[in-house]
Scaffold this motif. Structure first.
Motif, short mmCIF file in Angstrom:
data_model
loop_
_atom_site.label_atom_id
_atom_site.label_comp_id
_atom_site.label_asym_id
_atom_site.label_seq_id
_atom_site.Cartn_x
_atom_site.Cartn_y
_atom_site.Cartn_z
N TYR A 23 12.20 10.41 3.07
CA TYR A 23 12.24 8.66 3.50
C TYR A 23 11.60 8.18 2.42
O TYR A 23 10.64 7.17 3.19
CB TYR A 23 12.21 8.09 4.22
N ILE A 24 11.60 8.65 1.05
CA ILE A 24 10.47 8.07 -0.05
C ILE A 24 11.54 7.27 -1.05
O ILE A 24 12.40 7.39 -1.65
CB ILE A 24 9.46 9.24 -0.73
N LEU A 78 -6.83 7.66 0.07
CA LEU A 78 -6.76 6.49 -0.68
C LEU A 78 -6.26 5.70 0.13
O LEU A 78 -6.12 4.15 -0.21
CB LEU A 78 -5.37 6.93 -1.92
N TRP A 79 -5.53 5.91 1.18
CA TRP A 79 -5.37 5.29 2.11
C TRP A 79 -5.85 4.02 3.06
O TRP A 79 -6.15 2.93 3.09
CB TRP A 79 -4.42 5.96 3.14
N GLU A 96 -3.77 6.32 13.29
CA GLU A 96 -3.85 4.96 13.14
C GLU A 96 -3.54 4.69 11.67
O GLU A 96 -3.44 3.13 11.21
CB GLU A 96 -5.30 4.26 13.79
N GLY A 97 -3.48 5.72 11.17
CA GLY A 97 -3.34 5.36 9.29
C GLY A 97 -2.35 5.60 8.87
O GLY A 97 -1.43 5.81 8.69
N ILE A 153 0.69 -1.37 0.07
CA ILE A 153 0.01 0.15 -0.42
C ILE A 153 0.79 1.04 -0.13
O ILE A 153 0.83 2.19 -0.98
CB ILE A 153 -1.41 0.18 0.50
N ARG A 154 1.77 1.09 0.61
CA ARG A 154 2.15 2.91 1.08
C ARG A 154 3.43 2.37 -0.16
O ARG A 154 3.67 3.94 -0.81
CB ARG A 154 3.88 2.47 1.95
N PHE A 155 4.11 1.49 -1.07
CA PHE A 155 4.53 1.76 -2.08
C PHE A 155 3.95 2.37 -3.04
O PHE A 155 4.24 2.78 -3.89
CB PHE A 155 5.48 0.66 -2.59
N GLU A 156 3.02 1.57 -3.36
CA GLU A 156 1.60 2.48 -4.51
C GLU A 156 1.71 3.87 -4.62
O GLU A 156 1.10 4.33 -5.72
CB GLU A 156 0.36 1.56 -4.74
N LEU A 157 1.55 4.14 -3.24
CA LEU A 157 0.93 5.19 -2.82
C LEU A 157 1.82 5.90 -2.89
O LEU A 157 2.05 7.45 -3.69
CB LEU A 157 0.19 5.54 -1.07
#
Ligand code: ZN
Length: 506
Positions: free
Chosen positions: A421-422, A391-392, A409-410, A370-374
């Motif tokens: 750090y992206i 989106l999250w 929490e999201g 999820i984090r990678f896609e966003l």
């Protein structure tokens, strides 16, 4: 008169001297960071940020100065002409690579980024505490804009995300990650639904909440495990911090932190296993090459493979607890009354949670995907920071079947984006995949490994990792290292098989 080879060797020696000085300076920064997380009082934050940023600027400038007399350029030419010995070639190859990257970023850019992320981290803490994404959004927008600029400065072929990813996982591309993650998603989502319906996902944890676990006993138990794995405490120490981490100043000074919950000792044991895995890698790097890439980790993905291997493949296995469960019972006699089998099954519980750091080894990778896609969509300009909360939550519903109760929490849960750090997140899942592939190989090469672990022998495995991975530093690329050890390139199938076998059993 000196021969050409001798002259090159001397040049490499001079380069090594310069690199070593830089490493001592960087070590000082790491000590400041370590102290900040472990001991520093709250009010010290601003002054510490200034010290760190000043020193970071010095390191950047001094690194760019490394070629003031053309030394690196001259060695670079010899590298291209294949005139260097293999070890020297690796030092020069990696130094040229970092140098080229660093020289593409103007000093003003580096300073602005340091200042922006330093402020953004404070704002992020406040936004998370107040559960208010709108507070953090303007900073995140600025960070994303800066990271897009950074990608342009560094250069890329297909996606700007590739330029950022390369900082953490050299040679990896977002197209490759996308291919791996798509397969993984297609396996994991239905698999989790399936085990949720069976009894495996529903097993309760051993009830330990009623008992108290004195801190001294927990510390002693964690230390015993870390030592048994091979963590050299004459070259390291274990402290406490809110978020466990490992830092190394030199292979002879590698420190870890963990955290303690007086209601559940397992909440420190797994972070300790994880961080000890990182620490063993750092202690196993060849100290005689300190300062050069030969004493650096290959990539964050490979680093993470070491921590995940000890935490999950070993730490969540039955053989490991055959030895350690009786000790745990002896240490906390009233708490762990269930038989080994039931205790082990309680460790294998799969349950989707909104929080990444609390996730089990099956659902964990969906958090990363999820984090990678966003973040890839952010860097490519397909979405903007303000779209993230919506989106999250949509992705969490779609992939994990849960909705975070609020942004704290999201989308606000991780520190990474506020630190700039992206491109970092994918390395966590790469670590999981590498660890399963390494595990598959080591079990073939040491057929009685399970028996050894069940007897408390963890050093055999440690030694194998040291010989195969730790002592090579950055001599090989991640790709070549994995190929040399396992006979194939990164193959996510090993992870899927491991998960399927472990979690399909009743
Ligand atoms: Zn880690």
């Amino acid at each position: 008169m000196k021969t050409k080879n001798q002259k090159s060797a001397n040049e490499v020696e001079i380069l090594t001297g310069r690199l070593r000085e830089l490493s001592y300076l960087s070590s000082a920064i790491s000590v400041l960071h370590w102290d900040q997380e472990v001991y520093m009082p709250k009010k010290g934050a601003d002054a510490r940020a200034s010290s760190i940023s000043l020193l970071a600027g010095l390191v950047h400038t001094q690194f760019l100065n490394i070629d003031h007399d053309g030394l690196l350029s001259s060695l670079g030419k010899k590298l291209s002409a294949k005139k260097l010995q293999p070890h020297d070639a690796a030092i020069v190859r990696e130094t040229v690579r970092s140098f080229e990257k660093a020289s593409k970023l103007p000093e003003t850019f580096v300073k602005e980024m340091a200042e922006l992320t330093s402020k953004a981290q404070h704002v992020w803490v406040e936004a998370r505490t107040k559960n208010n994404f709108a507070l953090f959004a303007p900073y995140l927008e600025k960070i994303v804009a800066k990271k897009r600029e950074e990608a342009t400065l560094l250069g890329y072929e297909v996606s700007p995300y590739d330029a950022l990813l390369d900082t953490y996982e050299p040679g990896m591309t977002s197209a490759e990650i996308e291919r791996i993650f798509t397969d993984l998603k297609e396996f994991l989502i239905p698999f989790i639904t399936q085990i949720r319906k069976s009894s495996i996902g529903a097993r309760p944890r051993t009830n330990t909440t009623s008992a108290q676990f004195p801190l001294e006993k927990q510390i002693a138990f964690n230390t015993e495990i870390a030592k048994a794995i091979g963590y050299d405490l004459d070259a390291g120490r274990i402290d406490v911090s809110a978020h466990p981490f490992t830092t190394d100043f030199h292979p002879h000074d590698v420190r870890i932190t963990t955290r303690y919950n007086l209601k559940d000792p397992l909440e420190s044991i797994f972070p300790t296993l994880h961080e000890t895995g990182h620490a063993l890698y750092a202690q196993g790097l060849p100290h005689e090459h300190f300062g050069t890439p030969l004493a650096e980790a290959v990539s964050l993905g490979i680093h993470e493979s070491q921590s995940r291997l000890w935490e999950n493949l070993v730490g969540r296995s039955l053989p490991f607890w055959k030895h350690w469960y009786p000790r745990l019972q002896k240490t906390f006699p009233k708490a762990f009354t269930s038989p080994l089998g039931a205790f082990y099954r309680s460790l294998c519980r799969v349950k989707a949670t909104p929080i990444r750091v609390e996730a089990d080894e099956v659902t964990y990778n969906l958090h990363i995907i999820i984090r990678f896609e966003l973040e890839k969509a952010l860097i490519e300009g397909a979405i903007e920071a303000r779209d993230l909360p919506r989106l999250w939550n949509e992705r969490y519903r779609e992939y994990l079947g849960i909705t975070p109760k609020d942004d704290a929490e999201g989308v606000l849960q991780d520190v990474h984006w506020s630190s700039g750090y992206i491109g970092y997140f994918p390395t966590y899942t790469l670590g999981n995949l590498y660890s399963a592939q390494l595990w598959n190989t080591v079990r073939k090469e040491i057929p009685d490994l399970d028996k050894r672990i069940a007897k408390g022998d963890l050093k055999t495995l440690r030694e194998w990792l040291r010989v195969c991975i730790h002592r090579h530093g950055k001599y090989h690329s991640a790709d070549d290292l994995i190929l040399n050890i396992t006979g194939e390139k990164l193959n996510p199938e090993h992870f899927s098989r491991y998960i399927r076998e472990k979690y399909s059993k009743s």
